[in-house]
Design a protein around this motif. Sequence first.
Motif, PDB file in Angstrom:
ATOM      1  N   GLU A 182      -4.294   2.339  -7.558  1.00 37.24           N
ATOM      2  CA  GLU A 182      -3.675   3.457  -8.287  1.00 37.24           C
ATOM      3  C   GLU A 182      -2.165   3.481  -8.058  1.00 37.24           C
ATOM      4  O   GLU A 182      -1.396   3.668  -9.002  1.00 37.24           O
ATOM      5  CB  GLU A 182      -4.279   4.785  -7.842  1.00 37.24           C
ATOM      6  N   GLU A 183      -1.754   3.308  -6.823  1.00 36.82           N
ATOM      7  CA  GLU A 183      -0.328   3.309  -6.517  1.00 36.82           C
ATOM      8  C   GLU A 183       0.376   2.129  -7.188  1.00 36.82           C
ATOM      9  O   GLU A 183       1.493   2.278  -7.691  1.00 36.82           O
ATOM     10  CB  GLU A 183      -0.100   3.287  -5.011  1.00 36.82           C
ATOM     11  N   TYR A 184      -0.274   0.979  -7.204  1.00 34.85           N
ATOM     12  CA  TYR A 184       0.311  -0.193  -7.847  1.00 34.85           C
ATOM     13  C   TYR A 184       0.425   0.034  -9.358  1.00 34.85           C
ATOM     14  O   TYR A 184       1.466  -0.262  -9.956  1.00 34.85           O
ATOM     15  CB  TYR A 184      -0.533  -1.437  -7.560  1.00 34.85           C
ATOM     16  N   ASP A 185      -0.633   0.557  -9.969  1.00 34.65           N
ATOM     17  CA  ASP A 185      -0.600   0.830 -11.406  1.00 34.65           C
ATOM     18  C   ASP A 185       0.501   1.826 -11.743  1.00 34.65           C
ATOM     19  O   ASP A 185       1.209   1.662 -12.746  1.00 34.65           O
ATOM     20  CB  ASP A 185      -1.953   1.352 -11.895  1.00 34.65           C
ATOM     21  N   ALA A 186       0.668   2.858 -10.909  1.00 31.27           N
ATOM     22  CA  ALA A 186       1.721   3.844 -11.133  1.00 31.27           C
ATOM     23  C   ALA A 186       3.097   3.193 -11.009  1.00 31.27           C
ATOM     24  O   ALA A 186       4.014   3.473 -11.794  1.00 31.27           O
ATOM     25  CB  ALA A 186       1.585   4.996 -10.142  1.00 31.27           C
ATOM     26  N   GLU A 187       3.245   2.296 -10.037  1.00 29.32           N
ATOM     27  CA  GLU A 187       4.501   1.591  -9.856  1.00 29.32           C
ATOM     28  C   GLU A 187       4.813   0.711 -11.065  1.00 29.32           C
ATOM     29  O   GLU A 187       5.946   0.678 -11.555  1.00 29.32           O
ATOM     30  CB  GLU A 187       4.423   0.738  -8.597  1.00 29.32           C
ATOM     31  N   HIS A 239       4.817  -7.472  -0.420  1.00 29.94           N
ATOM     32  CA  HIS A 239       4.915  -6.218  -1.170  1.00 29.94           C
ATOM     33  C   HIS A 239       4.526  -5.067  -0.249  1.00 29.94           C
ATOM     34  O   HIS A 239       3.547  -5.175   0.495  1.00 29.94           O
ATOM     35  CB  HIS A 239       3.998  -6.266  -2.395  1.00 29.94           C
ATOM     36  N   PRO A 240       5.278  -3.982  -0.270  1.00 28.89           N
ATOM     37  CA  PRO A 240       4.978  -2.842   0.611  1.00 28.89           C
ATOM     38  C   PRO A 240       3.549  -2.305   0.459  1.00 28.89           C
ATOM     39  O   PRO A 240       2.956  -1.841   1.430  1.00 28.89           O
ATOM     40  CB  PRO A 240       5.999  -1.783   0.210  1.00 28.89           C
ATOM     41  N   LEU A 241       2.999  -2.381  -0.734  1.00 28.03           N
ATOM     42  CA  LEU A 241       1.632  -1.886  -0.917  1.00 28.03           C
ATOM     43  C   LEU A 241       0.608  -2.786  -0.232  1.00 28.03           C
ATOM     44  O   LEU A 241      -0.431  -2.305   0.222  1.00 28.03           O
ATOM     45  CB  LEU A 241       1.297  -1.728  -2.395  1.00 28.03           C
ATOM     46  N   LEU A 242       0.894  -4.078  -0.130  1.00 31.42           N
ATOM     47  CA  LEU A 242      -0.007  -4.962   0.609  1.00 31.42           C
ATOM     48  C   LEU A 242       0.028  -4.627   2.095  1.00 31.42           C
ATOM     49  O   LEU A 242      -1.009  -4.595   2.756  1.00 31.42           O
ATOM     50  CB  LEU A 242       0.372  -6.427   0.406  1.00 31.42           C
ATOM     51  N   ALA A 243       1.220  -4.365   2.597  1.00 29.67           N
ATOM     52  CA  ALA A 243       1.338  -3.980   4.005  1.00 29.67           C
ATOM     53  C   ALA A 243       0.625  -2.654   4.250  1.00 29.67           C
ATOM     54  O   ALA A 243      -0.066  -2.487   5.260  1.00 29.67           O
ATOM     55  CB  ALA A 243       2.809  -3.877   4.399  1.00 29.67           C
ATOM     56  N   LYS A 244       0.757  -1.724   3.315  1.00 30.28           N
ATOM     57  CA  LYS A 244       0.089  -0.428   3.446  1.00 30.28           C
ATOM     58  C   LYS A 244      -1.422  -0.598   3.411  1.00 30.28           C
ATOM     59  O   LYS A 244      -2.149  -0.006   4.206  1.00 30.28           O
ATOM     60  CB  LYS A 244       0.545   0.510   2.327  1.00 30.28           C
ATOM     61  N   ARG A 245      -1.912  -1.428   2.495  1.00 30.46           N
ATOM     62  CA  ARG A 245      -3.350  -1.690   2.398  1.00 30.46           C
ATOM     63  C   ARG A 245      -3.882  -2.270   3.695  1.00 30.46           C
ATOM     64  O   ARG A 245      -4.914  -1.851   4.211  1.00 30.46           O
ATOM     65  CB  ARG A 245      -3.639  -2.634   1.237  1.00 30.46           C
ATOM     66  N   ASP A 246      -3.163  -3.231   4.235  1.00 28.09           N
ATOM     67  CA  ASP A 246      -3.601  -3.862   5.480  1.00 28.09           C
ATOM     68  C   ASP A 246      -3.601  -2.864   6.639  1.00 28.09           C
ATOM     69  O   ASP A 246      -4.523  -2.860   7.455  1.00 28.09           O
ATOM     70  CB  ASP A 246      -2.727  -5.062   5.805  1.00 28.09           C
ATOM     71  N   ARG A 247      -2.580  -2.026   6.696  1.00 28.19           N
ATOM     72  CA  ARG A 247      -2.509  -1.030   7.764  1.00 28.19           C
ATOM     73  C   ARG A 247      -3.652  -0.028   7.654  1.00 28.19           C
ATOM     74  O   ARG A 247      -4.337   0.266   8.637  1.00 28.19           O
ATOM     75  CB  ARG A 247      -1.167  -0.295   7.728  1.00 28.19           C
ATOM     76  N   LEU A 248      -3.886   0.490   6.442  1.00 27.96           N
ATOM     77  CA  LEU A 248      -4.968   1.460   6.244  1.00 27.96           C
ATOM     78  C   LEU A 248      -6.336   0.841   6.523  1.00 27.96           C
ATOM     79  O   LEU A 248      -7.199   1.484   7.129  1.00 27.96           O
ATOM     80  CB  LEU A 248      -4.928   2.023   4.821  1.00 27.96           C
ATOM     81  N   SER A 249      -6.531  -0.402   6.105  1.00 27.32           N
ATOM     82  CA  SER A 249      -7.797  -1.088   6.355  1.00 27.32           C
ATOM     83  C   SER A 249      -8.031  -1.274   7.848  1.00 27.32           C
ATOM     84  O   SER A 249      -9.137  -1.065   8.350  1.00 27.32           O
ATOM     85  CB  SER A 249      -7.814  -2.454   5.665  1.00 27.32           C
ATOM     86  N   SER A 250      -6.991  -1.651   8.547  1.00 34.11           N
ATOM     87  CA  SER A 250      -7.090  -1.849   9.990  1.00 34.11           C
ATOM     88  C   SER A 250      -7.392  -0.531  10.698  1.00 34.11           C
ATOM     89  O   SER A 250      -8.250  -0.468  11.583  1.00 34.11           O
ATOM     90  CB  SER A 250      -5.793  -2.449  10.526  1.00 34.11           C
ATOM     91  N   GLU A 251      -6.710   0.524  10.301  1.00 30.08           N
ATOM     92  CA  GLU A 251      -6.965   1.840  10.898  1.00 30.08           C
ATOM     93  C   GLU A 251      -8.405   2.280  10.664  1.00 30.08           C
ATOM     94  O   GLU A 251      -9.061   2.792  11.567  1.00 30.08           O
ATOM     95  CB  GLU A 251      -5.993   2.876  10.333  1.00 30.08           C
ATOM     96  N   TRP A 252      -8.892   2.079   9.436  1.00 36.40           N
ATOM     97  CA  TRP A 252     -10.260   2.467   9.108  1.00 36.40           C
ATOM     98  C   TRP A 252     -11.263   1.644   9.927  1.00 36.40           C
ATOM     99  O   TRP A 252     -12.249   2.164  10.435  1.00 36.40           O
ATOM    100  CB  TRP A 252     -10.528   2.317   7.615  1.00 36.40           C
TER     101      TRP A 252
END
Length: 75
Positions: free
Chosen positions: A64-69, A14-27
């Motif tokens: 939040e993004e997942y709930d909105a989706e 799911h694109p949101l999982l990829a986004k979560r992983d990317r943001l977590s890694s960046e942080w």
Amino acid sequence: MTQRGKLGPSDPVHPLLAKRDRLSSEWFYEFCAKYGVDEPDEATPEQQDEYDAGMEAIYAKIREEYDAEMAKQGD
């Protein structure tokens, strides 16, 4: 069955999982560079609290993004 050393097809991510992983890694890397540590658990307790808060914010944003989706799909 796949040949040895070959990967078979996998379920789509799911694109949101990829986004979560990317943001977590960046942080993670931003935090470690900021405090000059290799791992967040090497930082002071106050700094670790900052790291945890950053991770919680990332996860909250993705939820939040997942709930909105999901709400959009329900319309």
